[in-house]
Design a protein around this motif. Structure first.
Motif, short mmCIF file in Angstrom:
data_model
loop_
_atom_site.label_atom_id
_atom_site.label_comp_id
_atom_site.label_asym_id
_atom_site.label_seq_id
_atom_site.Cartn_x
_atom_site.Cartn_y
_atom_site.Cartn_z
N PHE A 111 37.06 -58.78 11.94
CA PHE A 111 36.74 -60.12 12.48
C PHE A 111 36.46 -61.10 11.35
O PHE A 111 36.10 -60.69 10.25
N THR A 156 39.69 -62.46 15.68
CA THR A 156 40.12 -61.09 15.34
C THR A 156 41.01 -61.13 14.10
O THR A 156 41.74 -62.08 13.88
N PHE A 209 43.83 -55.57 19.20
CA PHE A 209 42.98 -54.67 19.99
C PHE A 209 43.67 -54.43 21.33
O PHE A 209 44.37 -55.30 21.84
N GLU A 251 38.91 -52.32 24.90
CA GLU A 251 38.51 -51.68 23.65
C GLU A 251 37.16 -52.24 23.20
O GLU A 251 36.91 -53.45 23.34
N LEU A 253 34.69 -53.90 20.85
CA LEU A 253 34.90 -54.85 19.75
C LEU A 253 33.71 -54.85 18.80
O LEU A 253 33.81 -54.45 17.65
N LEU A 254 32.57 -55.32 19.31
CA LEU A 254 31.38 -55.43 18.45
C LEU A 254 30.14 -55.60 19.31
O LEU A 254 30.25 -55.94 20.49
N CYS A 286 36.95 -61.40 26.42
CA CYS A 286 36.13 -60.21 26.25
C CYS A 286 34.90 -60.34 27.14
O CYS A 286 34.66 -61.41 27.71
N CYS A 309 27.28 -54.69 24.17
CA CYS A 309 28.52 -54.45 23.44
C CYS A 309 29.64 -55.26 24.07
O CYS A 309 29.75 -55.33 25.30
N PHE A 362 33.57 -55.85 24.93
CA PHE A 362 34.83 -55.12 25.12
C PHE A 362 35.93 -56.12 25.45
O PHE A 362 35.68 -57.13 26.13
N SER A 363 37.15 -55.83 25.00
CA SER A 363 38.27 -56.74 25.29
C SER A 363 38.65 -56.64 26.76
O SER A 363 38.61 -55.57 27.36
N SER A 418 46.04 -60.46 16.59
CA SER A 418 45.13 -60.91 15.53
C SER A 418 45.07 -62.44 15.53
O SER A 418 45.95 -63.11 16.06
N LEU A 422 37.46 -64.99 19.98
CA LEU A 422 36.78 -64.21 21.02
C LEU A 422 35.86 -65.13 21.83
O LEU A 422 35.04 -65.86 21.27
#
Ligand SMILES: C[S@@+](CC[C@H](N)C(=O)[O-])C[C@H]1O[C@@H](n2cnc3c(N)ncnc32)[C@H](O)[C@@H]1O
Length: 227
Positions: A86, A100, A104, A108, A110-111, A163, A177, A179-180, A186, A190
């Motif tokens: 990121f 990104t 992804f 998934e 992500l962070l 996300c 958390c 998630f996508s 890329s 987000l």
């Protein structure tokens, strides 16, 4: 579909947003003779328990891990925060945003939203405060500190989020958390739905209609064009 004497309701969309325990419903209410159609977005707070557990391991860059390890959670369900995946960039009218650096897949990890986990509402500017419920109790993550983490810099888009935050349990503590929601290429910014309420000045040109029932809000989406 619900039909009354001279009117009807069609549910167009239905989705859950589990970090705020809300359900989002888009409905069209129509009358005939004369024909009018009005669309509403409603958000209802419900009780959803999040039981999933994952472990987050900090500090290890995924780029140093083998390709085979990247595609799946590590030992005991660990998810690795890939800090090389990121970057932060100024965005027009929204301040900084998180982008990104790689692709992804859908759903998934992500962070995380990093910060101080609190059981009492902090008495600070709420720009970087994330409020949520976990096992029926309210919690706040205070990310006011400029600590270089990414989660605190994700911007709001309640119409086209890419996300979503989920409340996960790690060592018996809740962790937010992201998630996508769909595959991400890329250089994608987000964005997630900050949640219901008319507290976000940058949102929508249509007025917010607040239902008197607690925890139910409705946003008037306007009349669709009839061709
Ligand atoms: C959690 S911070 C997000 C990071 C922020 N952009 C920054 O530079 O620190 C939330 C703040 O970002 C801005 N923001 C987030 N989403 C926005 C949007 N869709 N339009 C305009 N401003 C937005 C608002 O100022 C909001 O108070």
């Amino acid at each position: 579909m619900v039909l009354g004497g001279r009117w009807g309701v069609i549910v167009l969309e239905w989705s859950t947003c589990d970090y705020t325990d809300t359900v989002r419903i888009v409905v069209a209410i129509f009358t005939y003779a004369p024909l009018t159609i009005h669309m509403f977005e409603m958000r209802m707070r419900v009780c959803i328990e999040n039981g999933n557990a994952i472990l987050l391991k900090r500090g290890k860059s995924m780029s140093r891990r083998s390709r085979r390890e990247r595609g799946r959670p590590g030992q005991h369900g660990q998810r690795i925060i890939d800090r090389d995946a990121f970057y932060i960039k100024e965005t027009p009218n929204k301040g900084r945003g998180v982008f990104t650096k790689k692709e992804f897949g859908q759903n998934e990890f992500l962070l995380p939203y990093e910060g101080e986990l609190l059981e009492k509402e902090p008495d600070v500017d709420d720009t970087y405060i994330f409020e949520f419920t976990f096992k029926g109790k309210p919690f706040w993550v205070d990310a006011s500190k400029e600590d270089g983490s990414f989660g605190r810099l994700l911007n709001d888009d309640h119409i086209h989020p890419n996300c979503r935050p989920k409340v996960m349990e790690i060592d018996e503590k809740p962790v937010i958390c992201f998630f996508s929601l769909r595959p991400l290429s890329s250089n994608t910014k987000l964005v997630y739905d900050y949640g219901p309420g008319n507290i976000y000045p940058w949102r929508g040109k249509f007025g917010m209609l607040r239902n008197h029932q607690k925890n139910l809000t409705a946003v008037y989406l306007g009349m669709p064009q009839i061709l």
